[in-house]
Write an enzyme that holds these catalytic residues in place. Structure first.
Site, PDB file in Angstrom:
ATOM      1  N   HIS A 133      -0.686 -12.436  -9.441  1.00 34.93           N
ATOM      2  CA  HIS A 133      -0.977 -11.007  -9.311  1.00 34.93           C
ATOM      3  C   HIS A 133       0.343 -10.256  -9.364  1.00 34.93           C
ATOM      4  O   HIS A 133       1.364 -10.722  -8.839  1.00 34.93           O
ATOM      5  CB  HIS A 133      -1.681 -10.739  -7.976  1.00 34.93           C
ATOM      6  CG  HIS A 133      -1.540  -9.327  -7.491  1.00 34.93           C
ATOM      7  ND1 HIS A 133      -0.627  -8.964  -6.516  1.00 34.93           N
ATOM      8  CD2 HIS A 133      -2.171  -8.184  -7.851  1.00 34.93           C
ATOM      9  CE1 HIS A 133      -0.723  -7.669  -6.289  1.00 34.93           C
ATOM     10  NE2 HIS A 133      -1.643  -7.174  -7.090  1.00 34.93           N
ATOM     11  N   ASN A 135       1.732  -5.897  -9.471  1.00 31.95           N
ATOM     12  CA  ASN A 135       1.519  -4.475  -9.719  1.00 31.95           C
ATOM     13  C   ASN A 135       2.761  -3.696  -9.312  1.00 31.95           C
ATOM     14  O   ASN A 135       3.524  -4.122  -8.437  1.00 31.95           O
ATOM     15  CB  ASN A 135       0.274  -3.941  -8.995  1.00 31.95           C
ATOM     16  CG  ASN A 135       0.482  -3.758  -7.513  1.00 31.95           C
ATOM     17  OD1 ASN A 135       0.968  -2.731  -7.058  1.00 31.95           O
ATOM     18  ND2 ASN A 135       0.124  -4.781  -6.737  1.00 31.95           N
ATOM     19  N   ARG A 137       3.769   0.718  -8.922  1.00 30.42           N
ATOM     20  CA  ARG A 137       3.126   2.031  -8.959  1.00 30.42           C
ATOM     21  C   ARG A 137       4.033   3.098  -8.349  1.00 30.42           C
ATOM     22  O   ARG A 137       4.938   2.809  -7.573  1.00 30.42           O
ATOM     23  CB  ARG A 137       1.807   1.993  -8.181  1.00 30.42           C
ATOM     24  CG  ARG A 137       1.990   1.606  -6.729  1.00 30.42           C
ATOM     25  CD  ARG A 137       0.663   1.376  -6.014  1.00 30.42           C
ATOM     26  NE  ARG A 137       0.870   0.895  -4.651  1.00 30.42           N
ATOM     27  CZ  ARG A 137       1.056  -0.368  -4.320  1.00 30.42           C
ATOM     28  NH1 ARG A 137       1.062  -1.300  -5.267  1.00 30.42           N
ATOM     29  NH2 ARG A 137       1.243  -0.733  -3.068  1.00 30.42           N
ATOM     30  N   GLY A 280     -12.688   7.246  -7.174  1.00 32.94           N
ATOM     31  CA  GLY A 280     -13.506   7.456  -8.361  1.00 32.94           C
ATOM     32  C   GLY A 280     -12.988   6.857  -9.636  1.00 32.94           C
ATOM     33  O   GLY A 280     -13.452   7.224 -10.725  1.00 32.94           O
TER      34      GLY A 280
END
Length: 297
Positions: A133, A135, A137, A280
């Site tokens: 994994h 990531n 950001r 969302g």
């Protein structure tokens, strides 16, 4: 209040997209190598790429990104590399969580946010090759900005030399910025990637950081870029070493059970999964990390 930081946002978003392109090309290159192994005669896998959009309550543009997934390759059983840039206003639950974690009193008055990043999870065909994994950001609100991310290795059959190599590359890239970063962020990964209800770690760790803001955006951006740059040299040699090893039914069974642990962690504890669903973003992209097959005993 924090400045709009339009230039910095654009640079960060462009970097995450560049890193995505480099990783996708490297993974497809790995698939192209006709190496020995149980699946050597299979066709080389290729990524399927789809645009994603974030849903906003009022139907206005809220950003999106690219979801790139490779399934059923020679090396990867399933790997997803997502990149996105999303924005809008945080809902009440996200506001409360943000205010509590970062100590931001003004979130309720101005709940705007902007977030961009890359997220990758790879589940391998060969049980001897570890899942992984990664990531990185950047997150912005009118009240502050932060970087976060890291990478961690998740073998179902552990090889000490693989673990040592993965961590050594992480340390080298961290040490370029601060010799205290690697021990700090390794310990954070050990704590974060722990499965409380199983009383065990998800894998063999790596580095993890969140809410990273030293006050020097350029220095912090340079560091998060090196967190991303560390990924391929940390992971590819391990994969190349293990991809052609023969495996047994017992080995595959261990892999499927370990994937069950991975799925439990991502659905119950992972902060990024919760944030993506609560704000969302495309559910398929958020849940891309789940393995194609898993097993519980």
């Amino acid at each position: 209040m924090t400045a709009d930081m339009s230039d910095e946002k654009a640079r960060a978003s462009a970097w995450f997209r560049q890193l995505r392109d480099e990783i996708v090309a490297a993974f497809e290159g790995l698939e192209d190598i006709q190496a020995d192994g149980p699946l050597a005669d299979m066709p080389a896998g290729r990524f399927e790429v789809n645009e994603t959009r974030r849903a906003s309550d009022d139907g206005s543009d809220a950003g999106g990104g690219l979801m790139s997934v490779l399934r059923g390759g020679r090396v990867f059983e399933k790997v997803g590399v997502n990149v996105s840039t999303v924005y809008g206003t945080l809902g009440e639950r996200a506001q409360a969580a943000m205010a509590a974690r970062k100590g931001l009193a003004g979130m309720k008055d101005d709940p705007r946010f902007w977030a961009s990043g890359i997220s990758l999870v790879a589940h391998m065909q060969n049980p001897h090759a570890p899942a992984v994994h990664m990531n990185t950001r950047m997150f912005w609100t009118p009240h502050g900005w932060w970087f976060g991310g890291g990478s961690d290795l998740n073998p179902c059959i552990e090889y000490q030399e693989d673990t040592e190599h993965f961590h050594a590359v992480q340390k080298t890239h961290c040490d370029r910025h601060d010799p205290g970063f690697y021990p700090r962020f390794k310990a954070w990964a050990d704590e974060y990637f722990h499965i409380p209800h199983r009383h065990r770690a998800r894998g063999v760790g790596g580095i993890f950081l969140d809410d990273h803001n030293t006050g020097d955006w350029e220095a912090d951006f340079a560091f998060i870029q090196d967190v991303g740059r560390a990924f391929l040299p940390a992971f590819l040699p391990v994969t190349e070493r293990r991809r052609g090893m023969p495996w047994t039914d017992e080995d595959k069974d261990k892999q499927l059970i370990h994937r069950g642990l991975y799925a439990e962690y991502n659905l119950v504890y992972d902060r990024g999964t919760r944030f993506g669903l609560e704000t969302g973003h495309d559910a398929n992209a958020v849940l891309m990390s789940l393995p194609p097959m898993a097993k519980w005993v």
